[in-house]
Design a protein around this motif. Sequence first.
Motif, mmCIF file in Angstrom:
data_model
loop_
_atom_site.group_PDB
_atom_site.id
_atom_site.type_symbol
_atom_site.label_atom_id
_atom_site.label_comp_id
_atom_site.label_asym_id
_atom_site.label_seq_id
_atom_site.Cartn_x
_atom_site.Cartn_y
_atom_site.Cartn_z
ATOM 1 N N TRP A 1 -14.270 -4.436 2.530
ATOM 2 C CA TRP A 1 -13.292 -3.765 3.125
ATOM 3 C C TRP A 1 -13.624 -2.404 2.999
ATOM 4 O O TRP A 1 -12.320 -1.502 3.189
ATOM 5 C CB TRP A 1 -11.519 -5.060 2.854
ATOM 6 C CG TRP A 1 -12.097 -6.400 3.027
ATOM 7 C CD1 TRP A 1 -11.954 -6.696 1.795
ATOM 8 C CD2 TRP A 1 -12.108 -6.723 4.380
ATOM 9 N NE1 TRP A 1 -11.666 -8.674 1.920
ATOM 10 C CE2 TRP A 1 -11.595 -8.250 4.123
ATOM 11 C CE3 TRP A 1 -11.227 -5.835 5.728
ATOM 12 C CZ2 TRP A 1 -11.983 -9.145 4.874
ATOM 13 C CZ3 TRP A 1 -12.269 -7.244 6.811
ATOM 14 C CH2 TRP A 1 -11.834 -9.056 5.936
ATOM 15 N N TRP B 1 0.751 -1.158 -0.122
ATOM 16 C CA TRP B 1 0.256 0.197 -0.323
ATOM 17 C C TRP B 1 1.180 1.265 -0.151
ATOM 18 O O TRP B 1 1.716 0.962 0.470
ATOM 19 C CB TRP B 1 -1.309 -0.612 1.580
ATOM 20 C CG TRP B 1 -1.856 -1.216 1.085
ATOM 21 C CD1 TRP B 1 -2.047 -1.916 0.308
ATOM 22 C CD2 TRP B 1 -3.055 -1.221 1.672
ATOM 23 N NE1 TRP B 1 -3.648 -2.732 0.396
ATOM 24 C CE2 TRP B 1 -4.044 -2.584 1.904
ATOM 25 C CE3 TRP B 1 -2.759 -1.022 3.531
ATOM 26 C CZ2 TRP B 1 -5.087 -3.191 2.776
ATOM 27 C CZ3 TRP B 1 -4.319 -1.459 4.059
ATOM 28 C CH2 TRP B 1 -5.281 -2.425 3.919
ATOM 29 N N TRP C 1 -10.238 -1.412 -2.373
ATOM 30 C CA TRP C 1 -10.976 -2.690 -1.840
ATOM 31 C C TRP C 1 -10.024 -3.460 -1.578
ATOM 32 O O TRP C 1 -10.556 -4.886 -0.959
ATOM 33 C CB TRP C 1 -11.348 -2.746 -2.610
ATOM 34 C CG TRP C 1 -11.404 -2.869 -3.664
ATOM 35 C CD1 TRP C 1 -11.483 -1.934 -5.137
ATOM 36 C CD2 TRP C 1 -10.666 -3.915 -4.782
ATOM 37 N NE1 TRP C 1 -10.984 -2.567 -6.197
ATOM 38 C CE2 TRP C 1 -10.477 -3.516 -5.712
ATOM 39 C CE3 TRP C 1 -10.359 -5.404 -4.412
ATOM 40 C CZ2 TRP C 1 -9.115 -4.707 -6.927
ATOM 41 C CZ3 TRP C 1 -9.447 -6.200 -4.835
ATOM 42 C CH2 TRP C 1 -9.075 -5.737 -6.811
ATOM 43 N N LEU D 1 -4.657 2.814 0.751
ATOM 44 C CA LEU D 1 -4.608 2.402 1.431
ATOM 45 C C LEU D 1 -5.129 1.098 0.717
ATOM 46 O O LEU D 1 -5.976 -0.161 1.441
ATOM 47 C CB LEU D 1 -6.245 2.114 3.203
ATOM 48 C CG LEU D 1 -5.739 3.516 4.009
ATOM 49 C CD1 LEU D 1 -6.563 3.850 4.497
ATOM 50 C CD2 LEU D 1 -3.905 3.263 4.364
ATOM 51 N N LYS E 1 -12.966 0.644 5.570
ATOM 52 C CA LYS E 1 -11.665 1.452 5.412
ATOM 53 C C LYS E 1 -12.286 3.309 4.955
ATOM 54 O O LYS E 1 -11.886 4.121 5.438
ATOM 55 C CB LYS E 1 -10.961 1.675 4.042
ATOM 56 C CG LYS E 1 -9.589 0.632 4.167
ATOM 57 C CD LYS E 1 -9.473 0.053 2.918
ATOM 58 C CE LYS E 1 -8.382 -1.421 2.811
ATOM 59 N NZ LYS E 1 -8.310 -1.817 1.798
ATOM 60 N N GLY F 1 -13.454 4.423 8.800
ATOM 61 C CA GLY F 1 -13.060 4.812 9.054
ATOM 62 C C GLY F 1 -11.903 5.902 9.395
ATOM 63 O O GLY F 1 -11.810 6.258 10.557
ATOM 64 N N SER G 1 -13.269 10.561 1.920
ATOM 65 C CA SER G 1 -12.344 9.651 2.427
ATOM 66 C C SER G 1 -12.485 8.091 1.883
ATOM 67 O O SER G 1 -11.673 7.445 1.666
ATOM 68 C CB SER G 1 -13.355 9.447 3.700
ATOM 69 O OG SER G 1 -14.015 10.121 4.659
ATOM 70 N N ALA H 1 -8.733 6.125 0.971
ATOM 71 C CA ALA H 1 -9.142 4.660 0.848
ATOM 72 C C ALA H 1 -8.401 4.279 -0.430
ATOM 73 O O ALA H 1 -7.080 3.190 -0.266
ATOM 74 C CB ALA H 1 -9.951 3.714 1.478
ATOM 75 N N ASP I 1 -10.383 -10.495 -0.574
ATOM 76 C CA ASP I 1 -10.816 -9.638 -1.615
ATOM 77 C C ASP I 1 -11.714 -9.971 -2.671
ATOM 78 O O ASP I 1 -11.095 -8.712 -3.694
ATOM 79 C CB ASP I 1 -9.505 -8.329 -1.336
ATOM 80 C CG ASP I 1 -8.164 -8.906 -2.084
ATOM 81 O OD1 ASP I 1 -7.955 -10.555 -2.006
ATOM 82 O OD2 ASP I 1 -7.043 -8.406 -1.816
ATOM 83 N N PRO J 1 -7.169 -6.117 4.134
ATOM 84 C CA PRO J 1 -5.513 -5.740 4.750
ATOM 85 C C PRO J 1 -4.991 -7.419 5.906
ATOM 86 O O PRO J 1 -5.514 -8.108 5.600
ATOM 87 C CB PRO J 1 -6.002 -4.464 5.728
ATOM 88 C CG PRO J 1 -7.494 -5.564 6.230
ATOM 89 C CD PRO J 1 -8.302 -5.388 4.683
#
Length: 457
Positions: free
Chosen positions: A308, A214, A287, A284, A312, A315, A276, A280, A300, A290
């Motif tokens: 996922w 990532w 999709w 991050l 995120k 979050g 947001s 992601a 995934d 983690p």
Amino acid sequence: MTRPHLLAATGSELATTSADLTAFGTDPWWLVLVKVLGVFVFLVVTVLAAIYLERKILAWMQMRIGPNRVGPFGILQSLADGVKIALKEGLIPKGVDKPIFLLAPVIAVIPAFMAFAVIPFGPEVSILGHRTPLQLTDLHVGVLYILAVTSIGVYGIVLAGWSSGSTYPLLGGLRSTAQVISYEIAMALSFVGVFLFAGTMSTSGIVDAQSRVWFVFLLLPSFCIYVISMVGETNRAPFDLPEAEGELVGGFHTEYSSLRFAMFMLAEYVNMTTVSALAATLFLGGWRAPLPFSLLPGADSGWWALLWFVIKVWGFLFVFMWLRATLPRLRYDQFMAFGWKVLIPVSLAWVMVVAAIRVIVGPESALLTPAMVIAGLAAVAVIVVVRRVLSRRGAAHDGPRPGPATSAVGSGASDPSPFDPTSFDPAPFNPTAGGFPVPPLPHQRFATPPTKEARHA
């Protein structure tokens, strides 16, 4: 499908590639309609849930109760508030620029939904027998499209403040203009490192480029700059200067009511969801699952990827709510100085560091990933240390403000303090000289006593 193994990528795996957009533009019309409806429902439900959860989280953090009356645990409070605000009378004050006044909420809310068109929710899935990506569409310049569309949405705030014909909405609109210009530059610079490593501006291509590592690990300063900038872009605390009720009554939407006011609130929360989701996507892995879930086969793939992605996004939404509950609002001069004197210079310096490391180490080298991780951690540490040193140095040099200086020893007479408003003898102040009524500063006086209409303007 290749699963991510964070911090295990080689330089060749981080080499730039072009995005494959052949999967887009081939869906039948009914499937496109289903995707559009799905994105719209996702955003509306997210807004309703975010409003309720924000009130509950703020109450929890501030030792209050929060909504608990409408529905079990108050979960229907957002719906009840929506119905209530829809039934309120939509007032249009006298003296507004009516066409622009009515159009401003529309300009604010429509781009907020449009920006989500290129956000990837997941990989290819099967919908009624058709293989299609969980994304409405994509472009080779998808990230630039999001920047452009969200910038258009700010015009709604600016026009709302200008068309209201009132002092404080005008000030809120002007603040929003300066805010967007300042923080959008830093935000755009934080994307440069992502483009260098992904080799594309396509959102789906950027997610594919993070299949092994990532970008938050490779570009930690870029991630930190983006997170700060996205709070400023969405006018959220502690950067909610355009609607600072302590200074501007309510800011740019002071004169709005009923559904037109609700549209501004809807645009704010949709923009929060958009930035947001973009965070992601860019940093991050989008999709992608983690660790340790990425070690599970198919973790995934298919519809699991949507889970996922939503986690995120929420979050980051929680971070928005956490900041609102804990940090006080900045002064406007602090806010602008932070954008121009800290974020933009740091962004430029970090872009130069990223480019230099890629040239020195080489984009195909296996040492590129550890070099970027070490450089990112070192950059963040240097920034924190320098900031603390400057803060302590400024606090050490701060002293009491100078008081009245005596003009003669033992005479008892004193000169007026430079901070005493009575020491000024300003020219008569005309509050409507610029076309809009402006409140006087403490040391200013009206040329003539204001009329009743001027006082209520």
